[in-house]
Motif scaffolding. Structure first.
Motif, PDB file in Angstrom:
ATOM      1  N   ASN A 113      66.503  56.917  95.941  1.00 31.31           N
ATOM      2  CA  ASN A 113      66.332  57.282  97.352  1.00 31.31           C
ATOM      3  C   ASN A 113      67.549  56.939  98.209  1.00 31.31           C
ATOM      4  O   ASN A 113      67.420  56.423  99.332  1.00 31.31           O
ATOM      5  CB  ASN A 113      65.084  56.609  97.925  1.00 31.31           C
ATOM      6  CG  ASN A 113      63.813  57.018  97.204  1.00 31.31           C
ATOM      7  OD1 ASN A 113      63.628  58.192  96.880  1.00 31.31           O
ATOM      8  ND2 ASN A 113      62.945  56.066  96.936  1.00 31.31           N
ATOM      9  N   GLY A 114      68.733  57.190  97.676  1.00 30.03           N
ATOM     10  CA  GLY A 114      69.945  57.007  98.458  1.00 30.03           C
ATOM     11  C   GLY A 114      70.445  55.582  98.556  1.00 30.03           C
ATOM     12  O   GLY A 114      71.314  55.289  99.379  1.00 30.03           O
ATOM     13  N   SER A 115      69.954  54.700  97.712  1.00 27.38           N
ATOM     14  CA  SER A 115      70.422  53.308  97.693  1.00 27.38           C
ATOM     15  C   SER A 115      70.663  52.872  96.257  1.00 27.38           C
ATOM     16  O   SER A 115      70.081  53.416  95.311  1.00 27.38           O
ATOM     17  CB  SER A 115      69.392  52.373  98.333  1.00 27.38           C
ATOM     18  OG  SER A 115      69.197  52.668  99.698  1.00 27.38           O
ATOM     19  N   GLY A 116      71.525  51.873  96.088  1.00 23.86           N
ATOM     20  CA  GLY A 116      71.733  51.284  94.776  1.00 23.86           C
ATOM     21  C   GLY A 116      70.842  50.063  94.624  1.00 23.86           C
ATOM     22  O   GLY A 116      70.762  49.221  95.522  1.00 23.86           O
ATOM     23  N   ILE A 117      70.139  49.956  93.495  1.00 24.09           N
ATOM     24  CA  ILE A 117      69.223  48.838  93.262  1.00 24.09           C
ATOM     25  C   ILE A 117      69.649  48.098  91.996  1.00 24.09           C
ATOM     26  O   ILE A 117      69.848  48.712  90.945  1.00 24.09           O
ATOM     27  CB  ILE A 117      67.770  49.324  93.114  1.00 24.09           C
ATOM     28  CG1 ILE A 117      67.336  50.057  94.389  1.00 24.09           C
ATOM     29  CG2 ILE A 117      66.840  48.148  92.833  1.00 24.09           C
ATOM     30  CD1 ILE A 117      65.928  50.612  94.323  1.00 24.09           C
ATOM     31  N   THR A 118      69.795  46.787  92.100  1.00 22.79           N
ATOM     32  CA  THR A 118      70.168  45.972  90.945  1.00 22.79           C
ATOM     33  C   THR A 118      68.978  45.852  90.006  1.00 22.79           C
ATOM     34  O   THR A 118      67.969  45.221  90.339  1.00 22.79           O
ATOM     35  CB  THR A 118      70.629  44.570  91.381  1.00 22.79           C
ATOM     36  OG1 THR A 118      71.776  44.696  92.230  1.00 22.79           O
ATOM     37  CG2 THR A 118      71.004  43.726  90.167  1.00 22.79           C
ATOM     38  N   LEU A 119      69.101  46.455  88.837  1.00 21.97           N
ATOM     39  CA  LEU A 119      68.026  46.449  87.847  1.00 21.97           C
ATOM     40  C   LEU A 119      68.057  45.181  87.001  1.00 21.97           C
ATOM     41  O   LEU A 119      67.018  44.635  86.620  1.00 21.97           O
ATOM     42  CB  LEU A 119      68.169  47.692  86.957  1.00 21.97           C
ATOM     43  CG  LEU A 119      67.079  47.977  85.944  1.00 21.97           C
ATOM     44  CD1 LEU A 119      65.754  48.279  86.650  1.00 21.97           C
ATOM     45  CD2 LEU A 119      67.475  49.171  85.066  1.00 21.97           C
ATOM     46  N   TYR A 120      69.262  44.716  86.721  1.00 22.41           N
ATOM     47  CA  TYR A 120      69.422  43.509  85.902  1.00 22.41           C
ATOM     48  C   TYR A 120      70.801  42.933  86.168  1.00 22.41           C
ATOM     49  O   TYR A 120      71.749  43.678  86.457  1.00 22.41           O
ATOM     50  CB  TYR A 120      69.284  43.847  84.413  1.00 22.41           C
ATOM     51  CG  TYR A 120      69.328  42.642  83.506  1.00 22.41           C
ATOM     52  CD1 TYR A 120      68.283  41.725  83.492  1.00 22.41           C
ATOM     53  CD2 TYR A 120      70.411  42.421  82.652  1.00 22.41           C
ATOM     54  CE1 TYR A 120      68.315  40.619  82.666  1.00 22.41           C
ATOM     55  CE2 TYR A 120      70.454  41.312  81.815  1.00 22.41           C
ATOM     56  CZ  TYR A 120      69.401  40.410  81.831  1.00 22.41           C
ATOM     57  OH  TYR A 120      69.438  39.314  81.020  1.00 22.41           O
ATOM     58  N   GLN A 121      70.932  41.618  86.118  1.00 22.44           N
ATOM     59  CA  GLN A 121      72.242  41.005  86.282  1.00 22.44           C
ATOM     60  C   GLN A 121      72.328  39.724  85.467  1.00 22.44           C
ATOM     61  O   GLN A 121      71.312  39.100  85.143  1.00 22.44           O
ATOM     62  CB  GLN A 121      72.558  40.724  87.742  1.00 22.44           C
ATOM     63  CG  GLN A 121      71.812  39.579  88.379  1.00 22.44           C
ATOM     64  CD  GLN A 121      72.271  39.337  89.819  1.00 22.44           C
ATOM     65  OE1 GLN A 121      72.634  40.258  90.542  1.00 22.44           O
ATOM     66  NE2 GLN A 121      72.278  38.076  90.228  1.00 22.44           N
ATOM     67  N   ALA A 122      73.559  39.376  85.121  1.00 20.17           N
ATOM     68  CA  ALA A 122      73.824  38.140  84.394  1.00 20.17           C
ATOM     69  C   ALA A 122      75.109  37.540  84.947  1.00 20.17           C
ATOM     70  O   ALA A 122      75.959  38.254  85.489  1.00 20.17           O
ATOM     71  CB  ALA A 122      73.972  38.414  82.896  1.00 20.17           C
ATOM     72  N   THR A 123      75.249  36.242  84.830  1.00 17.70           N
ATOM     73  CA  THR A 123      76.429  35.569  85.363  1.00 17.70           C
ATOM     74  C   THR A 123      77.126  34.760  84.280  1.00 17.70           C
ATOM     75  O   THR A 123      76.470  34.138  83.432  1.00 17.70           O
ATOM     76  CB  THR A 123      76.066  34.640  86.526  1.00 17.70           C
ATOM     77  OG1 THR A 123      75.049  33.720  86.104  1.00 17.70           O
ATOM     78  CG2 THR A 123      75.547  35.442  87.708  1.00 17.70           C
ATOM     79  N   GLY A 124      78.463  34.783  84.329  1.00 18.11           N
ATOM     80  CA  GLY A 124      79.262  33.996  83.409  1.00 18.11           C
ATOM     81  C   GLY A 124      79.467  32.585  83.931  1.00 18.11           C
ATOM     82  O   GLY A 124      78.982  32.218  85.003  1.00 18.11           O
ATOM     83  N   ASP A 125      80.234  31.796  83.191  1.00 17.64           N
ATOM     84  CA  ASP A 125      80.378  30.382  83.522  1.00 17.64           C
ATOM     85  C   ASP A 125      81.249  30.121  84.747  1.00 17.64           C
ATOM     86  O   ASP A 125      81.322  28.993  85.232  1.00 17.64           O
ATOM     87  CB  ASP A 125      80.921  29.605  82.321  1.00 17.64           C
ATOM     88  CG  ASP A 125      82.231  30.169  81.786  1.00 17.64           C
ATOM     89  OD1 ASP A 125      82.861  31.005  82.479  1.00 17.64           O
ATOM     90  OD2 ASP A 125      82.634  29.766  80.675  1.00 17.64           O
ATOM     91  N   ARG A 126      81.902  31.156  85.288  1.00 22.69           N
ATOM     92  CA  ARG A 126      82.713  30.970  86.490  1.00 22.69           C
ATOM     93  C   ARG A 126      81.890  31.098  87.774  1.00 22.69           C
ATOM     94  O   ARG A 126      82.362  30.740  88.853  1.00 22.69           O
ATOM     95  CB  ARG A 126      83.851  32.005  86.533  1.00 22.69           C
ATOM     96  CG  ARG A 126      84.871  31.868  85.418  1.00 22.69           C
ATOM     97  CD  ARG A 126      85.961  32.911  85.592  1.00 22.69           C
ATOM     98  NE  ARG A 126      87.030  32.773  84.613  1.00 22.69           N
ATOM     99  CZ  ARG A 126      88.135  33.490  84.623  1.00 22.69           C
ATOM    100  NH1 ARG A 126      88.326  34.405  85.562  1.00 22.69           N
ATOM    101  NH2 ARG A 126      89.064  33.311  83.701  1.00 22.69           N
ATOM    102  N   VAL A 127      80.695  31.629  87.653  1.00 27.25           N
ATOM    103  CA  VAL A 127      79.879  31.921  88.829  1.00 27.25           C
ATOM    104  C   VAL A 127      78.978  30.739  89.169  1.00 27.25           C
ATOM    105  O   VAL A 127      78.227  30.262  88.314  1.00 27.25           O
ATOM    106  CB  VAL A 127      79.012  33.176  88.598  1.00 27.25           C
ATOM    107  CG1 VAL A 127      78.170  33.482  89.829  1.00 27.25           C
ATOM    108  CG2 VAL A 127      79.890  34.365  88.241  1.00 27.25           C
TER     109      VAL A 127
END
Length: 264
Positions: A113-127
């Protein structure tokens, strides 16, 4: 009270729309009191109180120190919705691997619907603190993944989008001009990756690449975000784009294999 929908195929229930508006205000603010919500929606405090009381009774809101926040009931709903998304199952392991490889925040993003949605995310050791979370909703014109989706639109579809969008200058670098956005989308089509150079979050850069199906239909986007201090020009323009495109290609292969096995 009901209200005709624009397409004329049905009616909407105004009280439900109002309740959803209350939920959306609380989502955006993370936590809000009755007065703040009433001011935001230009409604009376007594009306808003009825809505938040009802939503709290049915476990959709939690009341904390006189303010309201979304409850874990939404996590239950969101988790159920995400489980039906094929891209989540096909790409989450690759997201984890790329996060470990880069040390940064990596996301799978879909357009709805005209927006970006984060479906999944992961973070590395710098975050230490991610700038987004699963379920984050972002405009398309000011994010790398969003530009990936816009670059796939036809001229007519892009015209329609630009006629409707309201450009918000989140930072000094946010694109707020339709012609400038068109020019950048042409570059994205040529190079295969999109960039967000502090356009959505000040101090952060992001790179995104498309994930397509075997029929070259856009399936989603894969992105890597990092602070400018860790994302210098060479890493931003060359190293991370190469890593992204390699992983996006693997996800596309997984997608193709999944489609092939579904036929068998």
């Amino acid at each position: 009270m009901t209200e005709e929908t624009p397409d004329g195929y049905g009616k909407t229930i105004q009280s439900i729309e109002s309740a959803l508006e209350v939920v959306e205000v609380i989502r955006q603010k993370e936590r809000a009191g009755v007065t703040e919500i009433a001011n935001e929606l230009d409604r009376s405090k007594s009306t808003i109180h009825h809505y938040v009381t009802t939503l709290t009774k049915h476990d959709y809101l939690d009341k904390v120190d006189g303010e309201y926040q979304l409850s874990l009931r939404f996590l239950t709903l969101g988790g159920q919705v995400r489980e039906r998304e094929q891209l989540y199952h096909l790409g989450k392991d690759n997201v984890e691997e790329l996060a470990q490889e880069t040390g940064e925040q990596v996301r799978l993003i879909v357009e709805r619907n005209g927006s970006g949605i984060t479906l999944y995310q992961a973070t590395g050791d710098r975050v230490t603190k991610p700038i987004t979370h699963v379920g984050s909703i972002e405009e398309l014109y000011c994010t790398a993944a969003g530009k990936v989706f816009l670059a796939e639109l036809s001229d007519e579809e892009l015209d329609s989008y630009l006629d409707e969008v309201s450009f918000t200058p989140y930072t000094e670098k946010t694109i707020t001009d339709g012609d400038a956005l068109r020019a950048e989308l042409e570059e994205i089509r040529d190079r295969g990756v999109a960039f967000d150079d502090e356009e959505r979050y000040e101090g952060y850069r992001c790179v995104a690449a498309a994930i397509s199906t075997e029929k070259r239909e856009l399936f989603g986007a894969l992105s890597v975000s990092a602070p400018v201090k860790r994302m210098g020009e060479e890493r931003f323009r060359t190293d991370v784009p190469n890593q992204l495109q390699n992983v996006a290609g693997v996800v596309e292969i997984n997608t193709t294999y999944s489609e092939w096995t579904d036929v068998l």
